[in-house]
Design a protein around this motif. Structure first.
Motif, short mmCIF file in Angstrom:
data_model
loop_
_atom_site.label_atom_id
_atom_site.label_comp_id
_atom_site.label_asym_id
_atom_site.label_seq_id
_atom_site.Cartn_x
_atom_site.Cartn_y
_atom_site.Cartn_z
N ARG A 45 26.71 53.28 12.68
CA ARG A 45 25.50 53.64 11.94
C ARG A 45 24.82 54.91 12.47
O ARG A 45 23.64 55.14 12.20
CB ARG A 45 24.51 52.47 11.88
N TYR A 46 25.55 55.73 13.19
CA TYR A 46 25.06 57.03 13.63
C TYR A 46 25.94 58.12 13.03
O TYR A 46 27.15 57.95 12.92
CB TYR A 46 25.06 57.14 15.17
N ALA A 47 25.33 59.26 12.69
CA ALA A 47 26.09 60.40 12.15
C ALA A 47 26.61 61.26 13.31
O ALA A 47 25.85 61.61 14.23
CB ALA A 47 25.22 61.23 11.22
N LEU A 66 30.78 58.82 9.78
CA LEU A 66 29.93 57.64 9.85
C LEU A 66 30.81 56.41 9.98
O LEU A 66 31.78 56.25 9.23
CB LEU A 66 29.06 57.52 8.60
N TYR A 67 30.45 55.53 10.92
CA TYR A 67 31.22 54.30 11.11
C TYR A 67 30.28 53.10 10.97
O TYR A 67 29.18 53.07 11.53
CB TYR A 67 31.87 54.29 12.50
N ASN A 72 28.50 44.38 8.89
CA ASN A 72 27.34 45.15 8.41
C ASN A 72 27.78 46.44 7.73
O ASN A 72 27.47 47.54 8.19
CB ASN A 72 26.40 45.45 9.58
N SER A 73 28.53 46.28 6.67
CA SER A 73 29.00 47.44 5.89
C SER A 73 29.02 47.05 4.42
O SER A 73 28.81 45.90 4.06
CB SER A 73 30.40 47.85 6.34
N PHE A 74 29.27 48.03 3.57
CA PHE A 74 29.30 47.79 2.12
C PHE A 74 30.34 46.74 1.75
O PHE A 74 30.08 45.84 0.94
CB PHE A 74 29.58 49.12 1.39
N THR A 75 31.53 46.83 2.35
CA THR A 75 32.62 45.92 2.00
C THR A 75 32.64 44.66 2.86
O THR A 75 33.36 43.71 2.54
CB THR A 75 33.98 46.61 2.14
N GLY A 76 31.88 44.66 3.95
CA GLY A 76 31.96 43.56 4.90
C GLY A 76 33.07 43.74 5.92
O GLY A 76 33.25 42.90 6.81
#
Length: 462
Positions: A45-47, A66-67, A72-76
Motif C-alpha cells: 500500500r505504498y507507492a 503498488l503492491y 486487503n486487495s481488490f481481488t482478495g
C-alpha cells in the motif's frame, strides 16, 4: 465456480496512447514477479518509483509500483500494479515480461470475478463496476456508484431476511402444533407477507428505473419518403447527423444516433421512407426499415402535414399505420408527428387544428423550426416510464428484473395458498423459492454458467 490458482495479468488502461498505463497482476506469483521486475518487494500500500526490467535485465520502463497483500486487495489475492508510460508498445513489452515471469493473460472480467469469488463484493457490486465504466449519462453513473456501494444489495438482503423469518414462523407452526401457534388466525403471516410483497414491488419499480437509465430506450423514426424524418433526427440530436434534401428516398440505410433526455439514453434509428419502389437499393432500405420498426420499443411516425386533407384526422392516421405496416403494433408504442407545421394549410390557417382536437399521442411539430419538440421530449420520457430521480436509486439489469418478478409471482402464489387453502406447507415452499430467486441477484444462489456470461462481458483488466 472454483477459483483458478493461476496468476493473471492484463493491461488495465484503455487501448491507445496515454500519459499513464497500468499493468495489473493478481495471484500467488505476484510477489515473485515484483522481485523479478523491480528487484524488490514493495511495501504494501505504498507507492514506489523505480525501474521496470525484463528477466534478462533489459530496462523496459520507469514508473510507480503498488503492491497490495492479500486479503486487503481488490481481488482478495496478492495484487501488483505497475504504472508506466501509456504507449501501447511500452505496455505490451511490460505485459510480456510479466507473462514470462509466470503469469497468464487474464480473461475479460477475471479480476472482478476473483473479487466476487473471494467474497470481496457481491454480484450486483461486480456488475456495477462494468455499468460504471459503460455509463452513458450522469444519472446512470450515479446509480452504478450507488450499487457499487451496496444499496441494491442491502435492499435485496433485507427482503430475503424477511422471507426467511416468515418461513421460520410458518414452519414452526406446522412442526410444533403443541406450541399453539395459529398462523392462520393471528394475522401475523398475512400482514407480514403483504408487507414483504409491497417492499418487493417497490424494489421492482426502482430496479426498472435503474435498468432504464442503464439501457435506455430504442426509438425508431418511421414514415413515408420526404416526411421530414431526417430533419427530425437532426433536430433531436442538435447536429447535422443525416443528409436532408427535397429528393424523396434520400435515406437508404439505418442512421443511428444517441441523445440524452434528462439522463435517459435514447437510441434513435432513422429509417428509409417506406413505399413501394422498383429501385433495388431503396427496396433494401425499406426492408431494413421494417425490420428496425419490428424491434423498436417506441415508434415516431412522421407525417408530412402538407398532404393532410379535410377528412377526419383519425382516419388518415389509421391509413398511415396500414401503409407503414403498423396495423398490428400496440397503440402505446406509436406516436404521430404532424410535421411541417410552418407550411401546412391545416395547421396554419384560420381553421387549423388545435391541441384538443388531436387524437391521443399526436403532436403538431416542425423539425425545421423546433416547434413543439420540447413537448415531444417530455412525451418520450413518459412513454419510457422515466420518473424523477430520487434517493436510493441503483442500476439494474434484465436478469435482476426477471429474478424479482419470479420472486413476486411465488410470493403472490403463496398468498393465494394461504388465503384460499390454508396450506402452510405450500406457503413455506413458495417463500423458500422466492428467497432463492432474490439470492440469484447477489450471487448467493447462482449457476456457474450465469457467472461466466456475466463476467465475459467485462473489460479485460477489470
Amino acid at each position: 465456480m472454483a477459483i483458478d490458482n493461476d496468476t493473471i495479468a492484463a493491461i488495465a488502461t484503455a487501448p491507445g496512447r496515454g500519459g499513464v498505463g497500468i499493468v495489473r497482476v493478481s495471484g500467488q506469483l505476484a510477489q515473485a514477479i515484483a522481485q523479478q521486475l523491480l528487484g524488490f518487494l514493495p511495501k504494501p500500500r505504498y507507492a514506489h518509483f523505480g525501474d521496470f526490467k525484463a528477466l534478462n535485465g533489459e530496462l523496459l520502463d520507469q514508473g510507480i509500483a503498488l503492491y497490495f497483500a492479500k486479503p486487503n486487495s481488490f481481488t482478495g489475492e496478492d495484487v501488483l500494479e505497475l504504472q508506466g508510460h501509456g504507449g501501447p508498445v511500452v505496455m505490451n513489452r511490460l505485459l510480456q515480461a510479466v507473462i514470462q515471469a509466470g503469469a497468464r493473460h487474464a480473461r475479460p472480467g477475471e479480476f472482478s470475478e476473483r473479487a466476487f469469488l473471494n467474497d470481496k463484493m457481491d454480484l450486483t457490486q461486480a456488475e456495477a463496476i462494468a455499468d460504471l465504466i459503460d455509463a452513458a449519462s450522469e444519472s446512470a453513473a450515479i446509480n452504478a456508484l450507488n450499487t457499487l456501494q451496496g444499496q441494491f444489495k442491502s435492499r435485496v438482503e433485507a427482503i430475503v431476511e424477511a422471507l426467511i423469518q416468515l418461513r421460520i414462523y410458518v414452519e414452526a407452526a406446522i412442526d410444533f402444533p403443541e406450541e399453539e401457534i395459529d398462523f392462520l388466525s393471528d394475522g401475523k403471516v398475512t400482514s407480514d407477507l403483504a408487507t414483504i410483497i409491497a417492499d418487493t414491488q417497490l424494489l421492482l419499480s426502482q430496479a426498472r428505473q435503474g435498468a432504464l437509465l442503464r439501457d435506455g430506450l430504442q426509438l425508431v423514426i418511421a414514415g413515408q419518403p420526404n416526411a421530414g424524418k431526417s430533419s427530425l433526427l437532426n433536430a433531436l440530436a442538435q447536429r447535422e447527423a443525416a443528409i436532408v434534401t427535397d429528393i424523396a428516398g434520400t435515406t437508404r440505410d439505418i442512421l443511428r444516433e444517441q441523445i440524452l433526455i434528462d439522463g435517459l439514453p435514447i437510441h434513435i434509428s432513422d429509417t428509409a421512407g417506406i413505399r413501394d419502389t422498383s429501385d433495388q437499393v431503396e427496396k433494401m432500405g425499406v426492408e431494413r426499415a421494417r425490420a428496425e420498426i419490428a424491434k423498436a420499443q417506441q415508434i415516431l411516425v412522421v407525417i408530412d402535414a402538407t398532404t393532410l386533407t379535410a377528412a377526419p384526422l383519425p382516419e388518415q392516421l389509421q391509413r398511415e399505420r396500414e401503409t407503414l405496416g403498423l396495423a398490428s403494433v400496440a397503440n402505446t408504442k406509436v406516436t404521430y408527428l404532424l410535421n411541417k407545421t410552418d407550411i401546412a394549410p391545416l395547421l396554419t390557417g384560420e381553421k387549423s387544428l388545435t391541441t384538443n382536437q388531436l387524437p391521443p399521442a399526436t403532436f403538431i411539430v416542425s423539425a425545421k423550426t423546433g416547434h413543439n419538440l420540447e413537448a415531444l421530449r417530455n412525451h418520450i420520457k413518459q412513454c419510457a416510464g422515466l420518473q424523477s430521480a430520487g434517493e436510493g436509486q441503483f442500476t439494474a439489469r434484465a436478469r435482476h428484473l426477471d429474478a424479482i418478478n419470479r420472486a413476486l409471482q411465488l410470493m403472490t402464489n403463496g398468498q393465494i395458498q394461504l388465503q384460499l387453502h390454508q396450506a402452510g406447507e405450500l406457503l413455506a415452499e413458495d417463500l423458500r423459492q422466492a428467497a432463492d430467486c432474490l439470492n440469484e441477484i447477489t450471487g448467493k444462489f447462482t449457476s456457474d454458467d450465469l457467472l461466466g456470461r456475466i463476467f465475459s462481458s467485462f473489460c479485460i483488466g477489470k
